[in-house]
Each structure stands twice: as structure tokens, then as C-alpha cells.
Design a protein around this motif. Structure first.
Motif, short mmCIF file in Angstrom:
data_model
loop_
_atom_site.label_atom_id
_atom_site.label_comp_id
_atom_site.label_asym_id
_atom_site.label_seq_id
_atom_site.Cartn_x
_atom_site.Cartn_y
_atom_site.Cartn_z
N VAL A 81 0.83 -1.20 0.00
CA VAL A 81 0.00 0.00 0.00
C VAL A 81 0.87 1.25 0.00
N ARG A 82 0.58 2.16 -0.92
CA ARG A 82 1.28 3.44 -0.97
C ARG A 82 0.79 4.32 0.18
N ILE A 83 1.72 4.90 0.91
CA ILE A 83 1.33 5.76 2.02
C ILE A 83 0.51 6.93 1.50
N HIS A 84 -0.56 7.25 2.23
CA HIS A 84 -1.35 8.41 1.91
C HIS A 84 -1.97 8.95 3.21
N ALA A 85 -2.40 10.19 3.16
CA ALA A 85 -2.81 10.88 4.38
C ALA A 85 -4.03 10.25 5.04
N LEU A 107 2.71 -3.78 4.74
CA LEU A 107 3.77 -3.44 3.80
C LEU A 107 3.49 -2.06 3.22
N LEU A 108 4.36 -1.11 3.53
CA LEU A 108 4.13 0.30 3.23
C LEU A 108 5.15 0.79 2.21
N GLU A 109 4.64 1.38 1.13
CA GLU A 109 5.50 1.89 0.06
C GLU A 109 5.50 3.41 0.07
N PHE A 110 6.69 4.00 -0.13
CA PHE A 110 6.81 5.44 -0.30
C PHE A 110 6.93 5.77 -1.78
N HIS A 114 10.70 10.69 -2.81
CA HIS A 114 10.69 11.43 -1.54
C HIS A 114 9.90 10.68 -0.48
N ILE A 115 9.90 11.24 0.73
CA ILE A 115 9.08 10.76 1.82
C ILE A 115 8.08 11.86 2.16
N PRO A 116 6.79 11.62 2.07
CA PRO A 116 5.80 12.68 2.29
C PRO A 116 5.91 13.32 3.67
N ASP A 117 5.50 14.59 3.75
CA ASP A 117 5.58 15.34 5.00
C ASP A 117 4.72 14.74 6.11
N TYR A 118 3.64 14.06 5.74
CA TYR A 118 2.71 13.53 6.74
C TYR A 118 3.10 12.13 7.23
N THR A 119 4.24 11.62 6.80
CA THR A 119 4.64 10.25 7.12
C THR A 119 4.70 9.99 8.62
#
Length: 258
Positions: A81-85, A107-110, A114-119
């Protein structure tokens, strides 16, 4: 051996495009010593949407296909899963498929660059739910490549990470290979998986990767990495040694003649 990250399921993402192709990928994993595999289609990466219900359905169909072909591989539903807010909302809505039945590992994909600010906020919320994020292929993230301390911070926040076997085999270049090895050596990475997409450039490379790791880190470390995979699939908490920070890459300086 257990493979926790691959794209074997047909017609869901940029991996296999048919049950016949999926069968060939499964046979390759078996050849390399894999007996159990968590299948992890992309989800919410900007191109593919594969909620848990769909993944479970296709996984069951694929297991039946493997059984009929007498392929000795047991498959379990998973998701990359792609990280999202709004990830926590997606979990509550039942869209997210974990790597284990107890819903302890995700399993978390960036994004690649980059790495999002909300990570940090998302990881905090995941940990609050009792979920341990496993960061997929950090050695291929451009921001982490430039500054490995970013990964150190993520591990200290409670994440684990998984490097790709192909990285250790040198498929993505010598720099990525070196960094993947250093991540494992410094306990910034804990797992090795195939991230298999096809039988060409994105094949398994597991046998080659573990042979390399046994030479570099020793057989005990290889057994530990493989045991971690077993603990993930069984929902058992991994007690990993403390991570050690890697130095930031030095910037190349150019000197001109005046």
C-alpha cells in the motif's frame, strides 16, 4: 523460505498478466526454495487500486490454480500500500490487507523520489492501532539514498524495513547493492523479499541474494532474516537489535580552474 513481497497475482498491477504467467513465477519461487508467499499487489499508488476484498478473492483463485497444477506453494493475501494521508480511514473501511491475519504488519511503500511530510503522523497513528509498518525497498528511495538518517528515524519510530533481493544481487547497480547490505548490517533493514514482477529484469533473485548475505554477514544473520519473515506471517512481534545510523552521503565537490 517465505517471500513477503511479490506481484504474482494476475491482472491486478504491473506484475503478472495472466494465470499462466503467475504459474511460471510461482514455479521460479519454488525453485529458489520458497514454500510460502504473501502476494502483495500495489494499492493506491496513483495507478492501481486493489482493496482487500479483491485481493482475497484472486488469492483464493490462484491457490486453487496452484493446487490443480500440483505446485507446492502456499499463498496468502497481502498488499503493497502506498502511504497516503487517509490511510487510517482506509484501514477502518476494510480496504487494507495486512501481511498477517492478526493485522500486526503492513507493507508500506513510499513514492520513489521522496518521503511525504505527513509520514510521521501516519506512522504514529499506525503504531497506536498496534500496526507495525514494514517499509518496502528503502534502498531504492531517492531521499533515503541521499540521507540514510531518514530511514534511521523511521526505524526509531517503530517501523521495520525490507530490502529487495534484486538490490543485493546488483540488479539496480553497485551503489544500491552496497546500501542495501549496509542497511541490513546496521539493522536498518530486517527482511529480504523478491518483489518479483516477471521472469526478466524483475525476477526473484532470492537464492543469489541470500548466498551473497551469507558470505558478507554470515549464516546466523541469514537465518535471523528468514526467521523474521516467519514471525511476520504469523503475526509475532519481532524483537530486532537497535538500529545504527549510516552516515549521510558526502556531496561531490567540483573545483574549477580560474
Amino acid at each position: 523460505m517465505i517471500d513477503l513481497h511479490n506481484h504474482l497475482l494476475p491482472n491486478l498491477d504491473d506484475g503478472s498478466q495472466s494465470f499462466e504467467e503467475s504459474l511460471q513465477l510461482a514455479l521460479k519461487l519454488v525453485e529458489e526454495g520458497v514454500t510460502q508467499a504473501v502476494v502483495t499487489p500495489h494499492h493506491m499508488n496513483g495507478k492501481y487500486v486493489n482493496p482487500a476484498g479483491k485481493i482475497n478473492q484472486v488469492t483464493a483463485q490462484f491457490q486453487d490454480y496452484l493446487d490443480q497444477a500440483e505446485v507446492p506453494l502456499q499463498v496468502f493475501p497481502g498488499q503493497e500500500v502506498r502511504i497516503h494521508a487517509h490511510l487510517i480511514e482506509s484501514i477502518r473501511e476494510g480496504e487494507i490487507q495486512f501481511l498477517d491475519r492478526e493485522k500486526h504488519y503492513l507493507l508500506l511503500e513510499f513514492p520513489t523520489a521522496h518521503i511525504p511530510d505527513y509520514t510521521e503522523d501516519v506512522i504514529y497513528d499506525l503504531k497506536h492501532l498496534g500496526v507495525t509498518p514494514i517499509i518496502a525497498h528503502p534502498e531504492r528511495n531517492h531521499a533515503i539514498q541521499k540521507d540514510p538518517r531518514l530511514l534511521f528515524d523511521l526505524i526509531n519510530q517503530g517501523c521495520l524495513s525490507q530490502v529487495t533481493a534484486a538490490s543485493l544481487a546488483g540488479v539496480f547497480g553497485s551503489d544500491v547493492k552496497k546500501q542495501a547490505l549496509e542497511m541490513l548490517d546496521h539493522h536498518l533493514a530486517h527482511l529480504v523479499a523478491s518483489d518479483m514482477h516477471d521472469l526478466g529484469f524483475r525476477q526473484a533473485y532470492l537464492e543469489e541474494a541470500f548466498t551473497f548475505l551469507e558470505k558478507e554477514l554470515g549464516p546466523d544473520r541469514v537465518r535471523q532474516i528468514q526467521e523474521y519473515a516467519r514471525q511476520v506471517i504469523n503475526g509475532v512481534k519481532i524483537k530486532a537489535p537497535s538500529a545504527q545510523v549510516l552516515p549521510q552521503k558526502k556531496r561531490r565537490r567540483w573545483f574549477g580552474l580560474f
